[in-house]
Design an enzyme around this catalytic site. Structure first.
Site, PDB file in Angstrom:
ATOM      1  CE  LYS A  10      -3.665  -2.800   6.231  1.00  0.00           C
ATOM      2  NZ  LYS A  10      -2.688  -2.075   5.385  1.00  0.00           N
ATOM      3  CB  CYS A  23     -10.403   2.083   2.730  1.00  0.00           C
ATOM      4  SG  CYS A  23     -10.226   1.525   4.432  1.00  0.00           S
ATOM      5  CD1 TRP A  38      -6.379   2.896   9.827  1.00  0.00           C
ATOM      6  CD2 TRP A  38      -8.484   3.402  10.432  1.00  0.00           C
ATOM      7  NE1 TRP A  38      -7.225   2.422   8.850  1.00  0.00           N
ATOM      8  CE2 TRP A  38      -8.516   2.720   9.204  1.00  0.00           C
ATOM      9  CE3 TRP A  38      -9.691   3.815  11.007  1.00  0.00           C
ATOM     10  CZ2 TRP A  38      -9.718   2.440   8.543  1.00  0.00           C
ATOM     11  CZ3 TRP A  38     -10.870   3.533  10.343  1.00  0.00           C
ATOM     12  CH2 TRP A  38     -10.875   2.853   9.144  1.00  0.00           C
ATOM     13  CD1 TRP A  67      -1.811   2.317   1.849  1.00  0.00           C
ATOM     14  CD2 TRP A  67      -3.007   1.332   0.252  1.00  0.00           C
ATOM     15  NE1 TRP A  67      -2.816   3.180   1.479  1.00  0.00           N
ATOM     16  CE2 TRP A  67      -3.556   2.590   0.496  1.00  0.00           C
ATOM     17  CE3 TRP A  67      -3.589   0.525  -0.735  1.00  0.00           C
ATOM     18  CZ2 TRP A  67      -4.665   3.075  -0.195  1.00  0.00           C
ATOM     19  CZ3 TRP A  67      -4.694   1.009  -1.426  1.00  0.00           C
ATOM     20  CH2 TRP A  67      -5.211   2.262  -1.154  1.00  0.00           C
ATOM     21  CG  ASP A  77      -8.596  -1.005   6.354  1.00  0.00           C
ATOM     22  OD1 ASP A  77      -8.520  -0.272   7.348  1.00  0.00           O
ATOM     23  OD2 ASP A  77      -7.994  -0.795   5.281  1.00  0.00           O
ATOM     24  CG  ASP A 116      -3.578   4.878   6.060  1.00  0.00           C
ATOM     25  OD1 ASP A 116      -3.922   4.157   7.011  1.00  0.00           O
ATOM     26  OD2 ASP A 116      -4.061   4.775   4.919  1.00  0.00           O
ATOM     27  NE  ARG A 158      -1.978   1.500  10.726  1.00  0.00           N
ATOM     28  CZ  ARG A 158      -2.514   1.785   9.540  1.00  0.00           C
ATOM     29  NH1 ARG A 158      -2.681   0.848   8.639  1.00  0.00           N
ATOM     30  NH2 ARG A 158      -2.865   3.019   9.245  1.00  0.00           N
TER      31      ARG A 158
HETATM   32  C1  GLA Z   1      -6.559   1.887   5.041  1.00  0.00           C
HETATM   33  C2  GLA Z   1      -5.345   1.226   5.693  1.00  0.00           C
HETATM   34  C3  GLA Z   1      -4.182   1.235   4.714  1.00  0.00           C
HETATM   35  C4  GLA Z   1      -4.560   0.505   3.445  1.00  0.00           C
HETATM   36  C5  GLA Z   1      -5.802   1.133   2.850  1.00  0.00           C
HETATM   37  C6  GLA Z   1      -6.369   0.359   1.684  1.00  0.00           C
HETATM   38  O1  GLA Z   1      -6.343   3.223   4.810  1.00  0.00           O
HETATM   39  O2  GLA Z   1      -5.023   1.899   6.866  1.00  0.00           O
HETATM   40  O3  GLA Z   1      -3.038   0.641   5.308  1.00  0.00           O
HETATM   41  O4  GLA Z   1      -4.784  -0.859   3.715  1.00  0.00           O
HETATM   42  O5  GLA Z   1      -6.848   1.242   3.812  1.00  0.00           O
HETATM   43  O6  GLA Z   1      -7.490   1.016   1.165  1.00  0.00           O
END
Ligand code: GLA
Length: 516
Positions: free
Chosen positions: A157, A130, A193, A45, A159, A214, A210
């Site tokens: 992972k 996302c 996040w 990413w 989200d 980001d 997380r």
């Molecule tokens: C979020 C995650 C990123 C990535 C994007 C993909 O923003 O935090 O690390 O995986 O989604 O859309």
């Protein structure tokens, strides 16, 4: 002319009082032995965003992981992030996007496993991912986690986009339960996040979470933003430990726009915080300096330390900071001096302030220059350039052992039995320890099918798992076994991350004889 604005800190550093966040007692719901040290790998990413993730790119990255020496330095998990790798079919089940991944997602997993790496995939806990390009798992948790297991995924992972109205603890718990029901060991990486404070509850249902937004927009490494991630993550040190890691996001080491010093500092900070080391740069076009940074085994040894302590700031004046609180498996201490200021600065590290008897004679290992000095009593003063670090280990002996860092030549044995007459087939998987602590022989767990037996043969720093298959009495068809093995880190005596690999057997015709 450079103005030497060295700040010589007094030897009596100020150690803050009790920290605001004391450890909360954590009861692990599923102590599965996975991720007992922070996961290491690569995700697309940070540099690529959603485009152009596809099978060709992932395979090129796999080749680069191996050729650059990163696999041999412990990086294992690799695969697409949000790279439109699947959609949801009319039957409600996930289906690979064959335009982008023409061999399919199981075949991509096989490709990765055959090269001694582990397979990472991405999804979302809400209705869509996302970018909204891919379906999320909401109301499909069981069948989606089953698809991930069928693709032989080792790391997911998950989200938290498009999850309005969902209870975060309940949702991620459902996903954990679905992973369990699907029956394949998997590292569960939560990606909210920091939303919902996962460090307070996720240790029971996941291995890493997380803690921040980001680290960068795709393709745009941002040093100042990365530093905000560091200081947010630092405050959570009490919550990390074996099998439960704070994740300040994938690294930006080696991305355009960062100096060698910034790369070195970011990597050292991640190692000091026992963060998952998930590289995010384009591995096909790295500078030599970036490779050397990412594969520095002495720094990686701090990250992969079996005690799993997350280091924290002991002292800072806002420009220069001294990080400690990271005792290592051999009784030594990792210490990081980080200069965020605009000028070169000196810092005094006193033994007393890092918890060592001030009269003790200590040796100091510089993890970037790979030199040892000592014996020194009382402490030492180091000079650090702006955006740079001194990353050190302090010990009362001049031996600085590295914990086990495991790499494999393959995580898959694939054999075919063509004949009706019974045969004995063998296939091997070799694991090598790049650390310096000698490893006992791995113990294979009971429960293998009757057609398979496994013997572990030690040969110096490598151990070979010899898989022997007796085909007698097997019917035509596909056979699969997951071999799991356990070990103990010899210096600390702690268990090591549980090892597993796949054995696949294709029997073309019914085989004569009695099965074992
Ligand atoms: C979020 C995650 C990123 C990535 C994007 C993909 O923003 O935090 O690390 O995986 O989604 O859309």
């Amino acid at each position: 002319m450079v103005i030497p604005l060295g700040v010589l800190l007094a030897s009596s550093l100020v150690i803050p009082g009790p920290r605001a966040q004391e450890p909360v007692p954590i009861v692990r719901a599923a102590d599965d032995g996975l991720a007992l040290t922070p996961p290491m790998g690569w995700y697309p990413w940070n540099v690529f965003g959603e485009e152009p993730q596809n099978e060709k790119l992932i395979k090129e990255i796999v080749d680069a992981l191996v050729a650059s020496g990163m696999r041999d330095a412990g990086y294992a998990y690799v695969g697409p992030d949000e790279g439109i790798c699947f959609g949801r079919g009319a039957d409600g089940r996930l289906a690979a996007n064959l335009d982008r991944y023409p061999s399919g997602l199981r075949a991509l997993g096989n490709h990765i496993h055959e090269r001694g790496l582990k397979y990472a995939l991405y999804t979302d806990a809400g209705t869509r991912t996302c970018s909204t390009a891919m379906p999320g798992t909401k109301d499909h948790e069981l069948e989606d986690m089953r698809s991930f297991a069928e693709w032989r995924c080792d790391y997911i992972k998950i989200d938290w986009c498009n999850s309005e109205g969902q209870d975060i603890v309940r949702t991620y718990t459902t996903l954990h339960d679905a992973q369990h029901a699907a029956g394949r060991p998997v590292v569960h990486s939560l990606c909210s996040w920091g939303e919902g404070f996962p460090w307070l509850w996720a240790a029971g249902i996941g291995h890493m979470w997380r803690t921040t937004a980001d680290i960068c927009a795709p393709g745009r490494a941002d040093w100042a933003r990365a530093m905000r991630m560091v200081f947010a993550n630092e405050r959570l040190s009490a919550h990390a430990g074996p099998g439960r890691w704070n994740d300040p996001d994938m690294m930006i080491v080696g991305m355009p726009g960062l100096s060698d010093a910034q790369n070195r500092s970011l990597f050292s900070l991640w190692c000091m915080m026992a963060s998952p080391l998930i590289a995010g740069n384009d591995l096909r076009s790295m500078t030599r300096a970036a490779v050397e940074t990412l594969t520095n085994l002495e720094a990686i040894g701090v990250d992969q330390d079996p005690l799993g302590l997350q280091g924290r700031i002991l002292w800072t004046d806002g420009n220069i900071g001294i990080w400690g609180g990271k005792r290592l498996f051999d009784g030594s201490q990792a210490v990081l001096v980080f200069n965020q200021g605009r000028y070169p600065a000196d810092a005094r590290i006193s033994w007393r302030d890092i918890g060592i008897d001030p009269k003790a004679a200590c040796y100091v290992r510089d993890l970037w220059t790979h030199r040892t000095q000592g014996p020194l009593t009382g402490g030492l003063t180091v000079g650090v350039a702006p955006d740079d670090v001194a990353f050190l280990r302090v010990s009362t002996t001049d031996a600085f052992p590295l914990p086990p860092i495991m790499t494999a030549d393959s995580y898959r044995v694939s054999l075919r039995a063509e004949n009706r007459a019974p045969r004995i087939l063998t296939g091997a998987v070799t694991l090598t320890n790049r650390g310096s602590a000698e490893l006992p022989v791995w113990t294979v767990r009971a429960g293998l099918p009757a057609w398979l037996s496994v013997k572990v043969v030690k040969n110096g720093r490598s151990q070979t798992f010899v898989n022997t298959i007796a085909t007698a009495g097997l019917k035509k068809g596909l056979y699969h076994a997951l071999v799991r093995a356990d070990n103990t880190e010899p210096v600390s005596g702690l268990p090591m991350s549980s090892l597993y690999y796949d054995v696949d057997l294709e029997v073309i015709k019914d085989v004569q004889g009695a099965s074992r």
